[in-house]
Design an enzyme around this catalytic site. Sequence first.
Site, short mmCIF file in Angstrom:
data_model
loop_
_atom_site.label_atom_id
_atom_site.label_comp_id
_atom_site.label_asym_id
_atom_site.label_seq_id
_atom_site.Cartn_x
_atom_site.Cartn_y
_atom_site.Cartn_z
N TYR A 296 -8.84 4.10 0.72
CA TYR A 296 -8.23 3.45 -0.19
C TYR A 296 -9.23 3.06 -1.02
O TYR A 296 -9.26 2.86 -2.22
CB TYR A 296 -7.46 2.24 0.46
CG TYR A 296 -7.01 1.11 -0.60
CD1 TYR A 296 -6.17 1.52 -1.56
CD2 TYR A 296 -7.55 -0.16 -0.35
CE1 TYR A 296 -5.71 0.62 -2.49
CE2 TYR A 296 -7.15 -0.99 -1.31
CZ TYR A 296 -6.25 -0.68 -2.37
OH TYR A 296 -6.04 -1.52 -3.26
N THR B 108 -10.10 -3.48 -5.99
CA THR B 108 -9.88 -4.04 -4.98
C THR B 108 -11.22 -4.57 -4.08
O THR B 108 -12.30 -3.93 -4.09
CB THR B 108 -9.21 -3.13 -3.79
OG1 THR B 108 -9.23 -3.77 -2.56
CG2 THR B 108 -9.81 -1.75 -3.72
N1 UFG Z 1 -2.53 -9.23 9.90
C1 UFG Z 1 -1.89 -9.40 11.20
N2 UFG Z 1 -0.68 -9.32 11.44
C2 UFG Z 1 0.30 -8.92 10.53
C3 UFG Z 1 -0.36 -8.40 9.34
C4 UFG Z 1 -1.68 -8.61 8.99
O1 UFG Z 1 -2.66 -9.97 11.85
O2 UFG Z 1 1.30 -8.27 10.69
C5 UFG Z 1 -3.83 -9.32 9.68
C6 UFG Z 1 -4.74 -8.33 9.22
O3 UFG Z 1 -5.35 -7.83 10.37
C7 UFG Z 1 -5.79 -8.86 8.38
C8 UFG Z 1 -5.00 -9.96 7.79
O4 UFG Z 1 -3.87 -10.38 8.44
O5 UFG Z 1 -6.55 -9.38 9.48
C9 UFG Z 1 -4.75 -9.74 6.35
O6 UFG Z 1 -4.20 -8.40 6.35
P1 UFG Z 1 -3.05 -7.75 5.06
O7 UFG Z 1 -2.82 -6.44 5.64
O8 UFG Z 1 -2.10 -8.78 4.62
O9 UFG Z 1 -4.28 -7.42 4.18
P2 UFG Z 1 -5.50 -6.78 4.04
O10 UFG Z 1 -6.50 -7.71 3.97
O11 UFG Z 1 -5.60 -5.63 5.16
O12 UFG Z 1 -5.64 -5.98 2.66
C10 UFG Z 1 -5.37 -6.74 1.49
C11 UFG Z 1 -4.80 -5.45 0.50
C12 UFG Z 1 -5.57 -4.31 0.28
C13 UFG Z 1 -6.93 -4.95 -0.21
C14 UFG Z 1 -7.45 -6.26 0.84
C15 UFG Z 1 -8.56 -6.75 0.09
O13 UFG Z 1 -3.69 -4.73 1.22
O14 UFG Z 1 -5.19 -3.53 -0.72
O15 UFG Z 1 -6.63 -6.88 0.85
O16 UFG Z 1 -9.17 -7.87 0.99
F1 UFG Z 1 -8.08 -4.38 -0.36
#
Ligand code: UFG
Length: 325
Positions: A137, A113
């Site tokens: 994670y 990841t």
């Molecule tokens: N976000 C929002 N509102 C929401 C959901 C997400 O503003 O309802 C934002 C988050 O704060 C973040 C962005 O959208 O800034 C992306 O969030 P995600 O939860 O879609 O994904 P993440 O970047 O947190 O994590 C994902 C995977 C991980 C991986 C990572 C690598 O879940 O397993 O990408 O960049 F490690």
Amino acid sequence: MTGGAGYIGSHMVLALRDAGEKAVVLDNLSTGFRWAVPEDVPFVAGDFGDEDLVSETLARHEVTAIAHFAAKIVVPESVADPLGYYHNNTAKARQLIECAVDAGVEHFIFSSTAAVYGDPDHNPVTEDETLKPVSPYGRSKLMVEWMLQDTAKAHPLRYAILRYFNVAGADPQGRSGQSTPNATHLIKVAVQAALGHRNGMEVFGTDYPTQDGSCVRDYIQVTDLAQAHMDALNYLRSGGDSITCNCGYAQGYSVLEVIDVVKNVSGVDFPVRISGRRPGDPSAIVAGNARIKSTLNWQPRYNDLKQIVQQALDWERRLHNRKAG
Ligand code: UFG
């Protein structure tokens, strides 16, 4: 393959099947779905930490390569339950690698990841960047990377470590998609808001040092990601050295930009509330992808955020009808 009934694993099953390859899926269905695996693909219900079951499955199906998808993947959950993450993602993976070595499996493809980079100093981030994961994670996955590196030095096993960025979209033929309930991922959440399956959504922070203050991510379409695994498999089979590759498009979109695309593609102006930062979110992370393109000859086909969002919308509708029906 472990985790073949899950989101990314089920797309890999389709890619293998489309290519006429034989596969066997091992999945405990904790977050995956039996229906996500076609009936003609052998399915073993069970846990990848179950040594006897894994060894028996490797022998019975004469497995020559393992793709290990099964994992817990929710960053905030890992902060609340670090030992659960280290048990499932790290300790059980050690067990699996040992079974692979004992069975003489020579090729191992591991789902890592972008979280291993933490909050990188600059973007796009290359594979040689300092690794400083900030969540349990990310650390749980990085330890498996290290185990594979050490194992490959001591045994005849070669690996492809694939560091996924933000995976999104669905099979273009509508055969699979992201089905997990209680979604936390941005595109899935926004699509549910557009379809009225949830009452609007929140943006977690607009005070980051980015172009519009919201977080920036690199969204990779899931079929393109499955293809990266196929390319990695072919690379290892043709004698390639162990390798670690980023999987992303080298293109970042902010949260607000993604929400705009979902509103435009769906034609629905759903409510969006600005709220505070979500703990553990890096401000921006974008994949440098020169290595995967040159070494694995990976050629993405769906690098188009509108198309990715359209696929996610189509799948969400299908999923909703499946539940209703
Ligand atoms: N976000 C929002 N509102 C929401 C959901 C997400 O503003 O309802 C934002 C988050 O704060 C973040 C962005 O959208 O800034 C992306 O969030 P995600 O939860 O879609 O994904 P993440 O970047 O947190 O994590 C994902 C995977 C991980 C991986 C990572 C690598 O879940 O397993 O990408 O960049 F490690």
